[in-house]
Enzyme design. Structure first.
Site, PDB file in Angstrom:
ATOM      1  N   SER A 199      -6.724  -1.074   7.266  1.00 19.13           N
ATOM      2  CA  SER A 199      -8.192  -1.018   7.413  1.00 19.13           C
ATOM      3  C   SER A 199      -8.833  -2.393   7.228  1.00 19.13           C
ATOM      4  O   SER A 199      -9.529  -2.621   6.240  1.00 19.13           O
ATOM      5  CB  SER A 199      -8.804   0.021   6.461  1.00 19.13           C
ATOM      6  OG  SER A 199      -8.255   0.002   5.160  1.00 19.13           O
ATOM      7  N   LYS A 209       0.819  -1.215   0.000  1.00 15.64           N
ATOM      8  CA  LYS A 209       0.000   0.000   0.000  1.00 15.64           C
ATOM      9  C   LYS A 209       0.853   1.265   0.000  1.00 15.64           C
ATOM     10  O   LYS A 209       0.652   2.167  -0.818  1.00 15.64           O
ATOM     11  CB  LYS A 209      -0.934   0.017   1.229  1.00 15.64           C
ATOM     12  CG  LYS A 209      -1.867  -1.173   1.307  1.00 15.64           C
ATOM     13  CD  LYS A 209      -2.691  -1.166   2.583  1.00 15.64           C
ATOM     14  CE  LYS A 209      -1.908  -1.248   3.869  1.00 15.64           C
ATOM     15  NZ  LYS A 209      -1.112  -2.493   4.022  1.00 15.64           N
ATOM     16  N   SER A 210       1.792   1.358   0.935  1.00 15.62           N
ATOM     17  CA  SER A 210       2.611   2.576   1.047  1.00 15.62           C
ATOM     18  C   SER A 210       3.485   2.759  -0.191  1.00 15.62           C
ATOM     19  O   SER A 210       3.623   3.868  -0.705  1.00 15.62           O
ATOM     20  CB  SER A 210       3.503   2.507   2.288  1.00 15.62           C
ATOM     21  OG  SER A 210       2.703   2.458   3.448  1.00 15.62           O
TER      22      SER A 210
HETATM   23  N1  LIG Z   1       4.000  -5.337  -6.927  1.00 14.85           N
HETATM   24  C1  LIG Z   1       4.379  -4.756  -5.792  1.00 14.85           C
HETATM   25  N2  LIG Z   1       3.653  -3.718  -5.316  1.00 14.85           N
HETATM   26  C2  LIG Z   1       4.019  -3.137  -4.153  1.00 14.85           C
HETATM   27  N3  LIG Z   1       5.082  -3.503  -3.394  1.00 14.85           N
HETATM   28  C3  LIG Z   1       5.831  -4.521  -3.839  1.00 14.85           C
HETATM   29  C4  LIG Z   1       5.512  -5.180  -5.044  1.00 14.85           C
HETATM   30  N4  LIG Z   1       6.410  -6.150  -5.229  1.00 14.85           N
HETATM   31  C5  LIG Z   1       7.255  -6.091  -4.189  1.00 14.85           C
HETATM   32  N5  LIG Z   1       6.933  -5.110  -3.339  1.00 14.85           N
HETATM   33  C6  LIG Z   1       7.644  -4.817  -2.078  1.00 14.85           C
HETATM   34  O1  LIG Z   1       6.788  -5.194  -1.016  1.00 14.85           O
HETATM   35  C7  LIG Z   1       6.975  -4.321   0.114  1.00 14.85           C
HETATM   36  C8  LIG Z   1       5.651  -3.679   0.468  1.00 14.85           C
HETATM   37  O2  LIG Z   1       5.831  -2.901   1.632  1.00 14.85           O
HETATM   38  P1  LIG Z   1       4.902  -1.671   2.013  1.00 14.85           P
HETATM   39  O3  LIG Z   1       5.530  -0.999   3.170  1.00 14.85           O
HETATM   40  O4  LIG Z   1       4.583  -0.848   0.800  1.00 14.85           O
HETATM   41  O5  LIG Z   1       3.558  -2.447   2.452  1.00 14.85           O
HETATM   42  P2  LIG Z   1       2.279  -1.847   3.204  1.00 14.85           P
HETATM   43  O6  LIG Z   1       1.095  -2.502   2.540  1.00 14.85           O
HETATM   44  O7  LIG Z   1       2.327  -0.367   3.248  1.00 14.85           O
HETATM   45  O8  LIG Z   1       2.445  -2.461   4.673  1.00 14.85           O
HETATM   46  P3  LIG Z   1       1.998  -1.823   6.098  1.00 14.85           P
HETATM   47  O9  LIG Z   1       0.523  -2.064   6.197  1.00 14.85           O
HETATM   48  O10 LIG Z   1       2.747  -2.625   7.108  1.00 14.85           O
HETATM   49  O11 LIG Z   1       2.358  -0.377   6.109  1.00 14.85           O
HETATM   50  C9  LIG Z   1       8.030  -3.296  -0.295  1.00 14.85           C
HETATM   51  O12 LIG Z   1       9.271  -3.732   0.169  1.00 14.85           O
HETATM   52  C10 LIG Z   1       7.957  -3.346  -1.841  1.00 14.85           C
HETATM   53  O13 LIG Z   1       9.180  -2.979  -2.438  1.00 14.85           O
HETATM   54 MG   LIG Z   2       2.392   1.010   4.788  1.00 10.39          MG
END
Ligand SMILES: Nc1ncnc2c1ncn2[C@@H]1O[C@H](COP(=O)(O)OP(=O)(O)OP(=O)(O)O)[C@@H](O)[C@H]1O
Ligand SMILES: [Mg+2]
Length: 181
Positions: free
Chosen positions: A87, A19-20
């Protein structure tokens, strides 16, 4: 003024789904086009506005309610609020939708738990498995996927770039305004 309308892109999904990462990339792409976009990230809001809240279902509900209200203000100001919050509860997301109706776009950033756990970018799954973190979504607390999201991004199967392109295309289609020259 902006050539696009304001609104809420609500990214929901497991921790580590991306997401981030997607939110920041989309913000960069939109700004490069001269669009007004701003990321609201769960982590950032939890250190400030929502610092008094924990991870019980009640606190999660309040976290999402407040965050949704902030996103709604951005939308009213003509900005695209890109929201990155786990969420996990459908009812909490549906309340944000109900409060902001037409402005709300639910985007399911979807990756299987095994993929998220293997990524574990913040080491949270490891700590959740060892019992150091309680009520962790996907491990010891539920995640209720959207039943009818406006868009699903299979971030577990697609490379980042493809995810960003799809999200940017969707945003362009739904937010662009025709402006007379
Ligand atoms: N297709 C993709 N889209 C997004 N991120 C990816 C993808 N493939 C690999 N990744 C990697 O997966 C990880 C996702 O981490 P991120 O912090 O964006 O998740 P998040 O959903 O925000 O988690 P949190 O809810 O803990 O904040 C990153 O290290 C990113 O580089
Ligand atoms: Mg995040």
């Amino acid at each position: 003024m902006n050539r696009h309308c304001g609104g809420i892109l609500w990214l929901t999904g497991l921790s580590g789904a991306g997401k981030s990462t997607l939110a920041r990339e989309l913000e960069r792409v939109l700004r490069a086009r001269g669009w007004q976009a701003f990321v609201l990230d769960g982590d950032a809001l939890r250190t400030g506005l929502n610092a008094d809240l924990g991870f019980s279902p009640q606190d999660r509900a309040e976290n999402i309610r407040r965050s949704g209200e902030v996103a709604g203000l951005f939308a009213q100001a003509g900005i695209i609020a890109i929201c990155a919050f786990i969420s996990p509860y459908r009812a909490d997301r549906d309340r944000v939708r109900a409060a902001h109706a037409a402005a709300f776009h639910e985007i399911h950033v979807s990756a299987p738990l095994e993929v998220c756990e293997a990524r574990d970018p913040k080491g949270l799954y490891r700590r959740a498995r060892s019992g150091e973190i309680a009520q962790f979504t996907g491990i010891s607390a539920p995640y209720e996927p959207p039943l009818a999201p406006e868009l699903e991004i299979p971030s577990g199967r697609w490379p980042l770039e493809r995810c960003v392109v799809q999200l940017a295309r969707y945003t362009e289609r739904r937010f662009a305004l025709a402006v007379a020259a």
